[in-house]
Design an enzyme around this catalytic site. Structure first.
Site, mmCIF file in Angstrom:
data_model
loop_
_atom_site.group_PDB
_atom_site.id
_atom_site.type_symbol
_atom_site.label_atom_id
_atom_site.label_comp_id
_atom_site.label_asym_id
_atom_site.label_seq_id
_atom_site.Cartn_x
_atom_site.Cartn_y
_atom_site.Cartn_z
ATOM 1 N NE ARG A 1 -3.877 -2.101 2.393
ATOM 2 C CZ ARG A 1 -3.685 -3.277 2.976
ATOM 3 N NH1 ARG A 1 -2.541 -3.522 3.598
ATOM 4 N NH2 ARG A 1 -4.611 -4.207 2.934
ATOM 5 C CG HIS B 1 1.076 -10.015 -6.343
ATOM 6 N ND1 HIS B 1 0.849 -8.722 -6.788
ATOM 7 C CD2 HIS B 1 0.103 -10.772 -6.899
ATOM 8 C CE1 HIS B 1 -0.222 -8.715 -7.561
ATOM 9 N NE2 HIS B 1 -0.687 -9.939 -7.649
ATOM 10 C CE1 TYR C 1 -2.888 -7.111 -6.168
ATOM 11 C CE2 TYR C 1 -2.760 -6.582 -3.825
ATOM 12 C CZ TYR C 1 -2.874 -7.514 -4.846
ATOM 13 O OH TYR C 1 -2.968 -8.844 -4.540
ATOM 14 C CG HIS D 1 -2.828 -7.097 -11.276
ATOM 15 N ND1 HIS D 1 -3.916 -6.760 -10.501
ATOM 16 C CD2 HIS D 1 -2.454 -8.333 -10.859
ATOM 17 C CE1 HIS D 1 -4.189 -7.745 -9.664
ATOM 18 N NE2 HIS D 1 -3.316 -8.708 -9.861
ATOM 19 C CD GLU E 1 -2.693 -11.967 -10.805
ATOM 20 O OE1 GLU E 1 -3.695 -12.420 -10.235
ATOM 21 O OE2 GLU E 1 -1.813 -11.299 -10.226
ATOM 22 C CG ASP F 1 -6.323 -15.194 -10.111
ATOM 23 O OD1 ASP F 1 -7.476 -15.673 -10.058
ATOM 24 O OD2 ASP F 1 -5.767 -14.649 -9.144
ATOM 25 C CG HIS G 1 -7.933 -12.579 -11.658
ATOM 26 N ND1 HIS G 1 -6.672 -12.052 -11.481
ATOM 27 C CD2 HIS G 1 -8.597 -12.365 -10.492
ATOM 28 C CE1 HIS G 1 -6.581 -11.530 -10.266
ATOM 29 N NE2 HIS G 1 -7.737 -11.726 -9.643
ATOM 30 C CG HIS H 1 -2.275 -16.136 -8.413
ATOM 31 N ND1 HIS H 1 -2.282 -14.779 -8.673
ATOM 32 C CD2 HIS H 1 -1.027 -16.419 -7.925
ATOM 33 C CE1 HIS H 1 -1.111 -14.271 -8.358
ATOM 34 N NE2 HIS H 1 -0.335 -15.239 -7.912
ATOM 35 C CG ASP I 1 -10.231 -9.996 -8.493
ATOM 36 O OD1 ASP I 1 -10.411 -11.147 -8.058
ATOM 37 O OD2 ASP I 1 -9.159 -9.379 -8.383
ATOM 38 C CG HIS J 1 -9.513 -14.010 -4.957
ATOM 39 N ND1 HIS J 1 -8.160 -13.957 -4.709
ATOM 40 C CD2 HIS J 1 -9.684 -13.502 -6.208
ATOM 41 C CE1 HIS J 1 -7.539 -13.435 -5.744
ATOM 42 N NE2 HIS J 1 -8.445 -13.149 -6.661
ATOM 43 C CD GLU K 1 -3.192 -14.153 -5.509
ATOM 44 O OE1 GLU K 1 -2.224 -13.398 -5.578
ATOM 45 O OE2 GLU K 1 -4.143 -14.126 -6.336
#
Length: 293
Positions: A46, A76, A79, A116, A155, A189, A192, A226, A239, A241, A271
């Site tokens: 973040r 990873h 984001y 991504h 991804e 993924d 996804h 993933h 998206d 999960h 994930e």
């Protein structure tokens, strides 16, 4: 069962784990759940900037890795990074952040870095893909990893908003147009691709999806999966999960993937949400292992 014997029978199943308390502690966590592969954030996802790794942090991580069987480890990326933006300030910020991620990974010995592709922000898919291609080339040049085995794994995405990567053709474009394709690959993924409209629940649609995938991306370019079920329906472009077998994909879809011999050598990483005791990881991994034939 020893690690090499298990690997011969099925993919290397694992999970994303926290680095709270130190990067090296992620290995204790994956060991607690019986994982055979690991994914981590190398820094707070973040925040744009992270402090440089100390020699001691690097040493502890590498020692722990060896002690836990030298399993496949992926990072990873944050984001926050958007390699598809054409806004100069945001583009430079993203390129710097991802460059620093690759540098950290090389220091730690991690050769798989998931990201991504980014969001084109309304400018259109073609313009966005061209921007991602240029940005990836810049990152690879600046990070000094061209003499290493490090691979950036693009991804697959669910297709929310203006995000890129929900169609296999888009990832194929990035692989084909990079100056450094040997340093690029793909992370698939399950949630996804399902949300993007690729059905994998039954043998026929699963075969069609994999044919579409391999028409654009060579099998040798797929390095990681993933494993996430989906709270939303196929084609929802949302998206969300879900735990294995508790979403719209269901156990049959994961059985088809786990028993697909083309992917038996690859790490496959959960994930999904978990509590501090990691009980959900244990349950999900047990479900997955119960699906192998």
């Amino acid at each position: 069962m020893e690690r090499l014997e298990w690997a011969a029978l099925m993919p290397l199943l694992g999970a994303h784990q926290s680095i709270a308390g130190g990067l090296h502690l992620a290995f204790e966590r994956i060991n607690r759940v019986g994982g055979e592969s690991l994914q981590i954030f190398t820094a707070n996802q973040r925040q744009w900037r992270a402090k440089a790794l100390s020699d001691e942090e690097i040493r502890l991580f590498r020692v722990a890795w060896q002690e836990h069987g030298a399993m496949p480890v992926a990072s990873h990326a944050s984001y926050l990074i958007n390699l598809a933006t054409d806004e100069p300030e945001k583009a430079e910020k993203s390129i710097v952040a991802f460059t620093e991620e690759l540098i950290r990974c090389r220091q730690l010995g991690i050769n798989l870095v998931v990201i991504h592709p980014g969001s084109h922000g309304g400018r259109g898919i073609e313009a966005g893909l061209e921007c991602v291609t240029r940005s990836l080339d810049q990152v690879l040049l600046r990070s000094g990893v061209l003499d290493s085995e490090l691979k950036i794994l693009l991804e697959t995405t669910a297709g929310q908003g203006t995000s890129l990567g929900s169609r296999f053709e888009e990832l194929g474009f990035l692989l084909a147009n990079s100056r450094f394709p040997q340093h690029l690959g793909v992370c698939v993924d399950t949630c996804h691709i399902f949300a993007a409209g690729y059905d994998i629940r039954l043998p026929e649609p699963y075969a069609q999806t994999m044919a579409a995938l391999t028409a654009q991306i060579d099998l040798a370019q797929i390095h990681l999966f993933h494993l996430n079920d989906s709270h939303k329906e196929c084609g929802s472009r949302v998206d969300r999960h879900a735990h294995i077998g508790e979403g719209r994909i269901g156990l049959k879809g994961f059985s088809l993937l786990l028993n697909d011999h083309r992917f038996h050598h690859l790490p496959m990483i959960l994930e999904t949400h978990k509590g501090e005791d990691l009980a959900e990881d244990v349950e999900n991994l047990n479900r997955l292992r119960g699906l192998t034939r």
